[in-house]
Scaffold this motif. Structure first.
Motif, short mmCIF file in Angstrom:
data_model
loop_
_atom_site.label_atom_id
_atom_site.label_comp_id
_atom_site.label_asym_id
_atom_site.label_seq_id
_atom_site.Cartn_x
_atom_site.Cartn_y
_atom_site.Cartn_z
N LYS A 261 60.49 33.99 46.17
CA LYS A 261 61.09 32.95 45.34
C LYS A 261 62.03 33.51 44.30
CE LYS A 261 56.76 30.60 46.05
NZ LYS A 261 55.45 30.27 45.47
N LEU B 78 51.35 29.82 30.60
CA LEU B 78 50.82 30.96 29.87
C LEU B 78 51.56 31.13 28.55
CD1 LEU B 78 49.09 33.43 29.59
CD2 LEU B 78 50.75 34.69 30.97
N ASP C 44 38.78 25.17 28.73
CA ASP C 44 38.62 26.55 28.26
C ASP C 44 39.46 27.50 29.09
OD1 ASP C 44 36.99 25.97 26.20
OD2 ASP C 44 35.13 26.37 27.28
N ALA C 45 39.56 27.23 30.35
CA ALA C 45 40.29 28.14 31.22
C ALA C 45 41.78 27.80 31.25
CB ALA C 45 39.72 28.07 32.63
N ASN C 46 42.15 26.87 30.39
CA ASN C 46 43.54 26.44 30.36
C ASN C 46 44.01 25.88 31.68
OD1 ASN C 46 44.30 26.76 27.71
ND2 ASN C 46 44.66 28.95 27.96
N ASN D 78 54.32 27.34 42.28
CA ASN D 78 53.06 28.06 42.17
C ASN D 78 51.96 27.22 41.53
OD1 ASN D 78 53.50 30.48 43.45
ND2 ASN D 78 54.53 31.36 41.67
N LYS D 79 52.01 25.95 41.80
CA LYS D 79 50.93 25.12 41.30
C LYS D 79 49.75 25.20 42.27
CE LYS D 79 53.56 21.49 38.94
NZ LYS D 79 53.98 20.07 38.99
N LYS E 50 36.25 32.27 29.03
CA LYS E 50 36.69 31.85 30.36
C LYS E 50 38.02 32.50 30.66
CE LYS E 50 33.29 29.17 31.47
NZ LYS E 50 32.80 28.58 30.25
N VAL E 51 38.16 33.02 31.83
CA VAL E 51 39.42 33.64 32.22
C VAL E 51 40.54 32.60 32.14
CG1 VAL E 51 40.71 34.69 34.10
CG2 VAL E 51 38.30 35.27 33.75
N ASP E 52 41.62 32.96 31.56
CA ASP E 52 42.77 32.06 31.50
C ASP E 52 43.42 32.05 32.88
OD1 ASP E 52 45.30 31.30 29.17
OD2 ASP E 52 45.56 31.26 31.32
N VAL E 53 43.35 30.90 33.51
CA VAL E 53 43.84 30.84 34.89
C VAL E 53 45.35 31.02 34.99
CG1 VAL E 53 41.99 29.45 35.82
CG2 VAL E 53 43.98 28.34 34.85
N ASN E 54 46.05 30.64 33.95
CA ASN E 54 47.50 30.80 34.04
C ASN E 54 47.88 32.26 34.07
OD1 ASN E 54 48.26 27.95 33.91
ND2 ASN E 54 47.31 28.06 31.88
N ALA E 55 47.26 33.01 33.21
CA ALA E 55 47.52 34.45 33.19
C ALA E 55 47.10 35.06 34.53
CB ALA E 55 46.77 35.11 32.05
N THR F 4 46.71 30.80 43.13
CA THR F 4 46.28 29.77 42.18
C THR F 4 44.86 29.28 42.40
OG1 THR F 4 47.01 27.96 43.56
CG2 THR F 4 48.62 28.92 42.08
N ASN G 54 46.74 33.60 37.44
CA ASN G 54 47.60 33.16 38.53
C ASN G 54 48.95 33.85 38.49
OD1 ASN G 54 45.54 31.44 39.12
ND2 ASN G 54 46.56 29.59 38.42
N LEU G 55 49.45 33.97 37.28
CA LEU G 55 50.77 34.58 37.14
C LEU G 55 50.74 36.01 37.67
CD1 LEU G 55 53.64 34.74 36.13
CD2 LEU G 55 52.76 35.30 33.86
N ASP H 38 58.11 28.58 37.54
CA ASP H 38 56.74 28.98 37.81
C ASP H 38 55.84 28.42 36.71
OD1 ASP H 38 55.13 31.85 39.06
OD2 ASP H 38 54.28 30.49 37.59
N VAL H 39 54.99 27.49 37.11
CA VAL H 39 54.19 26.82 36.07
C VAL H 39 53.19 27.74 35.41
CG1 VAL H 39 54.38 24.48 36.98
CG2 VAL H 39 52.54 25.97 37.77
N ASN H 40 52.75 28.74 36.13
CA ASN H 40 51.77 29.63 35.52
C ASN H 40 52.39 30.42 34.38
OD1 ASN H 40 49.49 29.08 37.31
ND2 ASN H 40 50.83 29.93 38.87
N ALA H 41 53.58 30.91 34.64
CA ALA H 41 54.29 31.63 33.58
C ALA H 41 54.58 30.70 32.41
CB ALA H 41 55.58 32.21 34.13
#
Lengths: 346, 346
Positions: free
Chosen positions: B6, B59, B121-123, A123-124, A51-56, A64, A58-59, B53-56
DNA sequence: TTGTAAGCGTTATCAG
DNA sequence: CTGATAACGCTTACAA
């Protein structure tokens, strides 16, 4: 920790013998990737349960694919139970969001909180939906600020000319008129109104205006002393009705600014030996799920939460997608006739 | 796009004349940073309205500070309205999540969907809460799989020995017994039961067991042909009651496996000229918000959604934090006596 | 107490 | 159509 360590796109790149960006493209079904490699990559990904890591994601992409729903409540209302009308809205918003392929982040806030778009700044979420009743001047101030910051958001509330921000709301004036008109049509002329009429609660004020309009259209004179303040809750409806009764004014019907108020009103009337609809007719506003099960079943004004949720979601998404000319949405209301409005022989 | 771009921690580092990790530490109130620089950094951050930045963050730290709530519904139930009991749960879960400093991602799923932990899985989330009624064997299969994958999740449902996964649920058997006992105490001996008794719906089955227990304890014989299948909804309660009436069996009371079923039952009874509670006594199960407003106000078994939400959230968080010895939670139910159970003179 | 360097897992950009 | 390389903005590890 999790038992397995999750596979990454690099792992798949290795297994498929391609570069890692190619994996990324293939999984997004990019036509740039040849059908052959696309399928190969996708097959491997599926086998590994990748599964694609959404945090990566999104970053990197600065998006998002998530909407935030902020439910704010006035102090005092922050009790164990949420206003059922908003609960219905929450349900329909959840559905609408999912239909558009977005995730939904839900959060409660007090009106006093600093709900300043933390969600978008951090960035939520790509956009925000605000839901709640509260002092208009307070929240319009917050909204102006957000607007200035260029946040993407829409608010459920009164649709008023020249206010900052984007709104979705129902036509409260029309709704108020519909309900009161129904009472008048049934022969009532001494109709009390339970709700606010100040600028602080424009939705209630508009419902009251509708009440006024109905009188005017039917050339029934209004007794302004038949309006009593009540806010949202059953308790306030109960209290307002007690006052109304104590005032010894003559009335044969009550138009309530919300169903919850109506519930409180019915309770107070009953305690004073007044029967609905035989002695007093009642209309509510909202059509919450409970309304049809009340005794008597409540005649009320329905706000279409289904359409509302959809409009809210679509509106923010248009903002998020930088569409110009996004404008506020005014939804029509509908009179739902049930058993709480008897006829009166003047 | 947003009007502003930002600020990042690098920007702040520049302005404050410190390294960028120092900024990061200062903002987390790390005591490793001297008070002086900490305050300086925080001041600048505030002025710029800087938000991490929550994604960063996610991650890098491999944590999301987010919980996912998956509401699944059996096919057919996927209509416009969500079961009000789950709506209440949703409210309390939202609150409990916020109290623990987590965000909540809400999503609907069909039981048939592949709700296979995509969220974890996708975090997207650190843990998952499952909520819904559905075929037990289907979802226990899904749950086993998740369990094997080492996912962090908890399910609202029947608390049964030796099933995979972590559960929070109320004591359905106790609740069922409580309700039926109340009917028996009021003199009823011919009590119908509306609900399932199969393994596919263990919660309903347990409520039925409670019904059986109550009979046994009071040495009242059970007529098993007084049990009719009904599932969750008002419609099914209505249909089951129609059948019950058509069967021409003698009964003076009905124990319903849910409030929604009770609502349908009352409707059907009324249509057949039977009055509640004068002719027939009724108990429900759940204590949904509507229950107290029904005519007559419904005597029912309350599931404490407030405690349930809290327990669910705390349970997943324990899992997320790798605490050992996390065990399922069984909540007690409570009989709420209102007006739907008349006495019967045998 | 602070700084340096590395890396989290993607997507974007560009060149081939 | 594919690949190398850089970057997204933060936290961690380690060095000073």
């Amino acid at each position: 920790m999790k038992g397995k360590n999750k596979p990454t796109s690099v792992d798949i790149a290795h297994l498929a013998g391609v570069s890692q960006p190619t994996v990324s493209r293939a999984l997004r079904n990019s036509p740039l990737v040849s059908l052959e490699t696309r399928l190969r990559v996708q097959k491997i990904a599926q086998e590994l349960n990748y599964k694609v890591d959404v945090n990566a994601r999104n970053l990197r992409s600065q998006r998002t694919n998530t909407l935030a729903l902020l439910l704010f409540e006035d102090k005092g209302e922050g009790e164990r139970f949420i206003n059922p009308f908003f609960l219905s809205m929450l349900g329909s918003i959840t559905r609408a969001t999912a239909n558009r392929g977005y995730d939904l982040l839900v959060s409660f806030q007090q009106l006093s909180d600093d709900w300043n778009a933390e969600y978008e700044d951090a960035n939520k979420a790509d956009g925000i939906i605000f839901l709640g009743y509260g002092d208009y001047t307070t929240y319009i101030k917050r909204i102006s600020e957000l607007d200035r910051q260029g946040a993407h958001f829409v608010t459920w509330g009164p649709v008023i000319e020249n206010q900052p921000g984007l709104f979705v709301g129902c036509n409260n004036e029309q709704g108020g008129q519909l309900g009161t008109q129904h009472l008048i049509n049934n022969g009532h002329t001494k109709i009390a109104f339970l709700g606010d009429e100040s600028k602080d609660y424009p939705e209630f004020r508009d419902r009251y205006r509708g009440y006024l309009n109905a009188h005017q259209e039917s050339k029934v004179s209004v007794d302004e002393s038949l309006r009593f303040n009540a806010f949202f809750s059953e308790e306030s409806g109960y209290a307002a009705t007690k006052e109304l009764i104590k005032s010894n004014k003559e009335f044969t019907a009550i138009s309530c600014a919300s169903d919850l108020i109506a519930i409180g009103a019915i309770k107070a009337l009953r305690e004073n030996g007044l029967k609905v609809p035989n002695d007093i007719a009642i209309v509510g506003f909202d059509d919450i799920p409970t309304a049809e099960h009340l005794a008597p079943a409540l005649t009320t004004i329905r706000q279409d939460t289904f359409a509302a949720g959809q409009a809210l979601v679509d509106s923010v998404l248009m903002l998020v997608n930088d569409e110009k000319e996004v404008s506020s949405t005014l939804l029509e209301t509908k009179l739902i006739i049930r058993d709480s409005c008897g006829t009166h022989n003047g």
